[in-house]
Design a protein around this motif. Structure first.
Motif, short mmCIF file in Angstrom:
data_model
loop_
_atom_site.label_atom_id
_atom_site.label_comp_id
_atom_site.label_asym_id
_atom_site.label_seq_id
_atom_site.Cartn_x
_atom_site.Cartn_y
_atom_site.Cartn_z
N GLY A 13 14.79 -10.08 22.13
CA GLY A 13 13.70 -9.95 20.88
C GLY A 13 12.66 -9.03 21.04
O GLY A 13 12.21 -8.37 20.03
N PHE A 14 12.13 -8.95 22.21
CA PHE A 14 11.07 -7.79 22.74
C PHE A 14 11.63 -6.35 22.21
O PHE A 14 10.95 -5.73 21.76
N ILE A 15 12.68 -6.26 22.91
CA ILE A 15 13.44 -4.88 22.69
C ILE A 15 13.52 -4.50 21.43
O ILE A 15 13.26 -3.48 20.74
N CYS A 16 14.15 -5.35 20.40
CA CYS A 16 14.33 -5.48 19.09
C CYS A 16 13.08 -4.92 18.51
O CYS A 16 13.12 -4.04 17.54
N GLY A 17 12.00 -5.53 18.48
CA GLY A 17 10.90 -5.77 17.78
C GLY A 17 10.16 -4.32 18.25
O GLY A 17 9.65 -3.48 17.40
N TYR A 18 10.12 -4.03 19.63
CA TYR A 18 9.53 -2.81 19.89
C TYR A 18 10.21 -1.60 19.46
O TYR A 18 9.61 -0.75 18.99
N ILE A 19 11.36 -1.38 19.68
CA ILE A 19 12.28 -0.32 19.31
C ILE A 19 12.20 -0.19 17.84
O ILE A 19 12.06 0.76 17.15
N GLY A 20 12.27 -1.36 16.96
CA GLY A 20 12.15 -1.56 15.62
C GLY A 20 10.91 -0.61 15.20
O GLY A 20 11.06 0.06 14.29
N THR A 21 9.83 -0.98 15.84
CA THR A 21 8.47 -0.53 15.35
C THR A 21 8.52 0.97 15.70
O THR A 21 7.96 1.80 14.71
N ILE A 22 8.95 1.46 16.61
CA ILE A 22 8.84 2.67 17.16
C ILE A 22 9.69 3.52 15.99
O ILE A 22 9.46 4.66 15.38
N VAL A 23 11.09 3.25 15.66
CA VAL A 23 12.17 3.85 14.82
C VAL A 23 11.44 3.94 13.62
O VAL A 23 11.51 4.82 12.67
N VAL A 70 0.95 -1.11 -0.07
CA VAL A 70 -0.04 -0.03 -0.09
C VAL A 70 0.89 1.24 0.03
O VAL A 70 1.59 1.58 0.81
N PRO A 71 1.16 1.85 -1.30
CA PRO A 71 2.13 2.73 -1.26
C PRO A 71 2.39 3.80 -0.26
O PRO A 71 1.30 4.53 -0.01
N GLY A 72 3.21 4.03 0.35
CA GLY A 72 3.59 5.11 1.57
C GLY A 72 3.23 4.57 3.00
O GLY A 72 3.24 5.41 3.88
N VAL A 73 2.46 3.40 3.04
CA VAL A 73 2.18 3.01 4.20
C VAL A 73 2.45 1.62 4.60
O VAL A 73 2.80 1.31 5.78
N ILE A 74 1.95 0.64 3.67
CA ILE A 74 2.67 -0.92 3.92
C ILE A 74 3.52 -1.08 2.98
O ILE A 74 3.02 -1.15 1.92
N GLN A 75 4.67 -1.46 3.51
CA GLN A 75 5.84 -2.22 2.42
C GLN A 75 6.09 -3.54 3.02
O GLN A 75 5.80 -3.99 3.96
N TRP A 76 6.61 -4.28 1.84
CA TRP A 76 6.94 -5.72 2.27
C TRP A 76 8.03 -5.72 2.88
O TRP A 76 9.08 -5.39 2.39
N ARG A 77 8.11 -5.75 4.29
CA ARG A 77 9.24 -5.73 5.18
C ARG A 77 10.05 -7.07 4.97
O ARG A 77 9.81 -8.06 5.71
N ILE A 78 10.93 -7.20 4.07
CA ILE A 78 11.68 -8.22 4.08
C ILE A 78 12.63 -8.67 5.28
O ILE A 78 13.15 -9.58 5.53
N PHE A 79 12.76 -7.49 6.22
CA PHE A 79 13.72 -7.66 7.18
C PHE A 79 12.66 -8.06 8.84
O PHE A 79 13.29 -7.78 9.83
N ALA A 80 11.47 -8.16 8.26
CA ALA A 80 10.37 -8.71 9.52
C ALA A 80 10.97 -9.96 10.37
O ALA A 80 10.53 -10.07 11.44
N PHE A 81 12.09 -10.88 9.95
CA PHE A 81 12.43 -11.95 10.74
C PHE A 81 13.67 -11.32 11.67
O PHE A 81 13.78 -12.17 12.41
N LEU A 82 13.82 -10.20 11.61
CA LEU A 82 14.81 -9.69 12.88
C LEU A 82 14.43 -9.86 14.25
O LEU A 82 15.25 -10.22 15.06
N PRO A 83 13.21 -9.59 14.56
CA PRO A 83 12.91 -9.48 16.14
C PRO A 83 13.07 -11.09 16.44
O PRO A 83 13.50 -11.54 17.35
#
Length: 193
Positions: free
Chosen positions: A66-76, A41-54
């Motif tokens: 893992g929780f810190i990585c996912g939480y901070i990753g989302t905020i950033v 969805v242009p400008g809003v939802i991208q295929w996050r190929i790095f969603a495996f990181l958390p």
């Protein structure tokens, strides 16, 4: 496959695992914001190929990391991408994405198996990532629908494609090289957080 890595659990957590989790979280957010080649969805939802990181960070470094990585990753990510919604990003999205990093290591404790990364263990990692991914996407979609931003099923489809597919494929695929890399960096001993 068994790696030559041992974990040191103690009551006092060293500073390094916390810093490493925060750095991984910031890197995750930056990668999500700037390294997404396909706009669902242009400008809003991208295929996050790095969603495996958390979940990967969680499996390798522990559920809190893992929780810190996912939480901070989302905020950033939300701040950099311009999609930050205080109530949604800080509470629902941040916590649910954080749980995608915290739950897999709680259900698949690689440390107890001396890092047995056989096909059945990797398949279990993929299944756990799929289940926690569906739960996360449902909660985030419900929040977006409640706020009137996206219809629930629309959000389920596009956020599901964005996050679940990379988690299910990337996490089991990269946990083995990640374990080898950490074993080399930590010289056989790693403090789990």
């Amino acid at each position: 496959m068994s790696s030559q890595m041992t974990y040191t659990d103690s009551d006092s957590v060293g500073f390094f695992p916390i810093v490493l989790a925060v750095v991984c979280g910031v890197a995750t957010g930056v990668l999500w914001a700037y390294a997404n080649p396909i706009q669902l969805v242009p400008g809003v939802i991208q295929w996050r190929i790095f969603a495996f990181l958390p979940p990967l960070i969680g499996l390798l470094l522990g559920p809190k990391s893992g929780f810190i990585c996912g939480y901070i990753g989302t905020i950033v990510w939300s701040l950099l991408a311009g999609t930050f919604i205080p109530a949604h990003s800080l509470i629902v999205d941040g916590i649910m994405v954080g749980l995608t990093g915290a739950v897999p290591p709680l259900l698949v404790n690689l440390r107890k198996t001396s890092f047995d990364l056989s096909i059945p263990v990797l398949a279990k990692i993929a299944v756990v990532c799929a289940v926690i991914g569906v739960i996360m996407v449902a909660a985030v979609s419900a929040s977006l629908a409640f706020l009137g931003i996206f219809p629930f099923w629309y959000a389920m489809l596009y956020i599901g494609l964005s996050d679940i597919v990379p988690m299910v494929i990337g996490t089991p695929l990269l946990v083995r090289p990640g374990a080898k890399l950490l074993a080399g960096l930590s010289r056989g001993s790693l403090h789990r957080f």
